[in-house]
Enzyme design. Structure first.
Site, PDB file in Angstrom:
ATOM      1  N   TYR B 439      41.682  37.874  35.192  1.00  0.00           N
ATOM      2  CA  TYR B 439      42.000  38.057  33.980  1.00  0.00           C
ATOM      3  C   TYR B 439      41.245  39.934  32.956  1.00  0.00           C
ATOM      4  O   TYR B 439      40.590  40.440  33.956  1.00  0.00           O
ATOM      5  CB  TYR B 439      41.371  36.650  33.251  1.00  0.00           C
ATOM      6  CG  TYR B 439      39.981  36.705  32.720  1.00  0.00           C
ATOM      7  CD1 TYR B 439      39.448  37.456  34.090  1.00  0.00           C
ATOM      8  CD2 TYR B 439      39.870  35.474  32.653  1.00  0.00           C
ATOM      9  CE1 TYR B 439      37.631  37.001  33.370  1.00  0.00           C
ATOM     10  CE2 TYR B 439      37.981  34.670  32.764  1.00  0.00           C
ATOM     11  CZ  TYR B 439      37.109  35.687  33.080  1.00  0.00           C
ATOM     12  OH  TYR B 439      36.520  35.307  32.817  1.00  0.00           O
ATOM     13  N   GLU B 440      42.108  40.024  32.179  1.00  0.00           N
ATOM     14  CA  GLU B 440      41.379  40.711  31.523  1.00  0.00           C
ATOM     15  C   GLU B 440      41.945  42.228  32.327  1.00  0.00           C
ATOM     16  O   GLU B 440      41.367  43.608  32.025  1.00  0.00           O
ATOM     17  CB  GLU B 440      40.156  41.707  31.312  1.00  0.00           C
ATOM     18  CG  GLU B 440      39.251  40.315  30.579  1.00  0.00           C
ATOM     19  CD  GLU B 440      39.918  40.170  28.756  1.00  0.00           C
ATOM     20  OE1 GLU B 440      39.996  41.216  28.386  1.00  0.00           O
ATOM     21  OE2 GLU B 440      39.137  38.974  28.630  1.00  0.00           O
TER      22      GLU B 440
END
Lengths: 598, 598
Positions: B439-440
């Protein structure tokens, strides 16, 4: 989405093309096993894997096994699938003919195992443990025990387990406490608690035959006082059918990270009736017959899961549209290009592909050695094959399972956020693959087995069974003119040199200080495994070159073989240098910190 | 068993000793933040992590979040813990003073984050996302929006989210479809479906403030037509308290591999009222303000979990008795020695230790640059600090999370079979750590950001902000007499040379063919990260040498610093050579296979 079609063309390549010159081939015992027959077995196995077992893989993970009131149940569909599997004769594939088995060569059995593990590794453990148990019985049990148990286990009507681990002892079996008290009728009363027992209880078969390590009172302490016993869940009646319940109870099942459809049980033996298998106090040797077979099979689990990871990741990478190729749109009419166009995604896919192909090839080399060890007519060949198997067993177990797990992790990464959720079934691959690095001896133990036992064995004779063919091959490749093959040959030569140097270093330092060997072990196993795979890849690439030069019509297939080999040499083999440098640094940095400073 | 005591002495080392000469230090803005004050913050954070959050970590994983009738509930204990956490002012630690924050330096905030992530990474996401959202609002929102939302978000009374991903688009935000229709009152009606929304709904706060990427009708296609909106779950009444429910509904929560106590939601916006944050069509830039902050914090998750893995593994390795030391029994009165005596176990523990220490040091270096970028009086320093942060953000995010996950996997391996079952809580560490690689922005995307944006930015100026201090330091070390430090200096010099060469290769090849840069990206990020860590380790070792020479009484602490640095150079840094060789081989092997041949 879990995607799996058995890679039959690749399997036929390793089975019929890649190792014809390995010096093990042409076994008279398998003269009747024509290539066509073996191919037919592979095709049927593929159907079982794809159609019967794969559809139960994700659902089995979701539901898991259940334990209630002392009874263990497998997930929905497993019982029916197992029945079909057994009725079709699959458990008997690798078993000896005299007990109803089909006695097929390991060269093909291991490929069948690969398919079953790829499609449903949880399921694979039920027949897998049974096979291990029959191997131990075949080698060590009395005729009476064999008569009573082998036919039903070979047919899959009954299943088997191996009960080693206790709460306080896993690797160090010398600590085990389970007791065996002799009875007047020649049987023993077995008492103790075992944990982590794969297929320890379930609802797939009418009886479960436990092979249990225990101590006979008065025996020596440590590993020299351990004996092996056969302890059935139900005591067979005179007609051979299951009778009274034995003193074996399931205390619970483990809640595991993965492999959830395989029942891992805590089992209590309360004066359960058991019979000695082999000699008293020689149980460990008997168990290791089983364990060694199992270790190669555990390696094959890693291979199978790498292939499942590969196909599942490729499926998504071709389908998921995201971003544009750096070299210009490849799907200009769509909203974006499939992510397989991106070099970093390609890097991950090629890595998994190389892991699967490399493992399959090295696994096949080992399987051929297993066959030669058992069936070659020439004693020298049997000896050499046995040496090769002994050396490669820890490598196959540890390297393949490391790579299988890494393959699962890479597949998650290809899926991105969609890989982290349950829906696509990809995170399951990594969770399922993780245990194979631990059971049947952790991969650290495999590495210690390699440097501590296999390297020094017979003054390095086992190692020569591997070094010799590599040297010969490299000499043979010296005159190669093709630029690609020349580059790969140079790569293999360099890595082989690092391996030889590391071997000498370990032999020298390890002799004075066994901790030096211990500190080098894991990196040495990786280095040796990479060289062995490099050998397999270069062989494959050379064969592919020849086939193309001969005008083969399978141009896509053989070109891909060359590309994957090139990827291995460019992108994977550099790990060998890192391993070499780590080995060279010795134990210093590893052992310098005082225990209290941790 | 999950074991965690905040490593306060190590934290004080990186905070007060290791980077005093980094050229960023001595910020007037933080003149009042004396070392004593910062240490007191760390001590209080440690209590929160150890006593409030750690006890909820395993139970939170077991229970997970639940979704029923449109309502999301966090696991038992989370609500109470969050209330205590907010009441004690922790959410406000890093927030600006003007909105009620404490405005502490990032140098200490990141250490506090490390503790919270180590103790309970699922919990950390609730305040973490809020912090990211306030960062974006602070940078881009109108005064009116700030007035209405900042105080309650800074205090933790309300929480925040970032809503980017949609089912068909993650990395490629240009594809997003969520629509924003302007209304006459200046607000917008937001309509669309978002997935993977961390902290998207829960029962911890009275209101949840979503920052949503959407398209205003008529805007440009692709990423240039995306705007950012603030969309509260409940529309604030005139008195500022939550009023009517907005058109935001939770369609479900994701069933994930780990991070189960963090609610990851599918959210539907059905004409929900939202307000533009920043300029129309400039939403991506505003979101990236948030994203960049978050990326460093996600890296810190990896660091926290590496420390948790380390302490949990050490605990077991000291307690579990199995086998005897190769150098002779260390616990002769016991049945066996603790497994920490075995070199291969020690190798794993030292590896995790080096990952945690190396990440903590490099993270601290970054945190100091973050502070200098925001607060240095000298514009040249701010610029240089900003360059350093820009360069290191993808490295911190990707490298730390890779290592954090590997640390979790190594901890499992130390536990053996006991690591694979839920009981000890160790497999949870690996599962929780896995998402941070995704994620990110996946770690592959981080690598592309590094080679594609950060390397070429300002003609390589960002890179110089890192290369320059390393070169200077190496020159400074040239006269070093200590044998150990000399060896480490040589190691760093060599790896730095490989990095410089790789940088030139990528710049040259990548200019002609962007796929060459893409093919090198992941290995280049690893190589750069290893060099940066090597620099940190060598600095630490030199400081430790000096302290010991000065007669410090903390001999155990400083000796351990030298040992761990030595381990990094002997055993981890060799990976740099493998990365270098992989980079050198170029894109050839990665891109050679036709897509249809996969």
């Amino acid at each position: 989405m879990q995607v799996y079609k058995a890679p039959l063309r690749d399997m036929r390549f390793v089975l019929h093309e890649q190792f014809t010159d390995d010096g093990f081939g042409g076994l008279a015992a398998f003269a009747e096993h024509t290539p066509d027959l073996l191919d037919a077995v592979l095709e049927e196995s593929a159907k079982v894997a794809e159609e019967l077992l794969l559809p139960l893989n994700a659902s089995g993970d979701l539901e898991g096994c259940t334990y209630e009131n002392g009874v263990v149940r497998t997930p929905q569909g497993f019982k029916q699938a197992y029945r079909q599997f057994a009725e079709a004769g699959w458990p008997a594939l690798a078993a000896p003919v005299e007990w109803g088995g089909q006695g097929l060569p390991e060269a093909v059995n291991k490929l069948t195992e690969e398919m079953i593990c790829a499609a449903n590794v949880s399921f694979s453990l039920y027949p897998g443990l049974t096979h291990g148990a029959t191997t131990a019985l075949q080698g060590h049990a009395s005729d009476a025990l064999k008569q009573a148990y082998m036919p039903k286990m070979v047919s899959g009507e009954w299943s088997g387990t191996m009960c080693l681990t206790e709460p306080h002892c896993g690797t160090d079996l010398g600590l085990l406490r389970t007791r065996a008290d002799p009875r007047e009728d020649g049987s023993y009363a077995i008492t103790g608690s075992k944990i982590f027992i794969s297929a320890g209880d379930h609802d797939l078969t009418d009886n479960i035959i436990h092979l249990v390590l225990a101590r006979i009172a008065g025996g020596p302490a440590g590993v020299k006082g351990i004996s092996l016993f056969l302890v059935p869940k139900f005591l067979p009646k005179d007609d051979g059918t299951p009778g009274a319940r034995n003193g074996v109870t399931v205390a619970g099942i483990e809640h595991k990270m993965g492999l959830k459809a395989s029942a891992t049980c805590q089992i209590n033996f309360d004066g359960a009736t058991g019979w000695l298998v082999g000699e008293a106090h020689k149980g460990l040797a008997a168990m290791f017959t089983m364990m060694n077979t199992e270790r190669v099979s555990v390696g094959v689990q890693g291979l199978g899961l790498a292939e499942l990871a590969y196909q599942s990741a490729v499926h998504y990478a071709k389908e998921r549209l995201q971003g544009r190729a750096l070299s210009g749109a490849k799907n200009p009419d769509g909203p974006a290009d499939p992510i397989i166009v991106h070099p970093d995604v390609r890097r991950m896919l090629m890595t998994i592909r190389a892991y699967a192909e490399g493992s399959r090839a090295l696994g096949q080399w080992c399987a051929r050695a297993l066959d030669a060890e058992a069936h070659a007519e020439d004693p020298e060949t049997r000896l050499r094959a046995g040496d090769f198997v002994a050396l490669m067993t820890p490598v196959v177990k540890a390297l393949f399972t490391d790579l299988g797990h890494e393959a699962g992790q890479l597949a998650i990464q290809v899926y991105g956020g969609h890989g982290y959720i349950r829906e696509h079934g990809v995170e399951q691959i990594a969770r399922d693959a993780r245990i194979a690095m631990i059971y049947e001896g952790t991969n650290g133990i495999q590495a210690l087995d390699l440097v501590g036992r296999k390297l020094p064995a017979h003054m390095g004779r086992s190692l020569r069974a591997f070094f010799h063919p590599v040297s010969t091959f490299l000499e043979d490749m010296a005159g190669e003119q093709d630029k690609g093959l020349k580059a790969m040959t140079a790569g293999l030569q360099q890595a082989f040199g690092a391996l030889q140097l590391s071997t000498a270093t370990i032999a020298q330092k390890g002799l004075k200080d066994p901790e030096e060997a211990g500190a080098a072990a894991t990196d040495y196993l990786r280095l040796l495994g990479l060289v062995a795979m490099g050998y397999c890849f270069l062989k494959a690439a050379r064969i592919a070159h020849r086939r193309l030069a001969e005008g083969s019509e399978e141009t896509d297939f053989y070109r891909a073989k060359i590309v994957t080999a090139g990827f291995f040499f460019d992108r994977i083999l550099p790990q060998a240098t890192a391993a070499f440098l780590a080995i060279k640094s010795g134990k210093r940095a590893i052992m310098a910190l005082e225990i209290d400073a941790f």
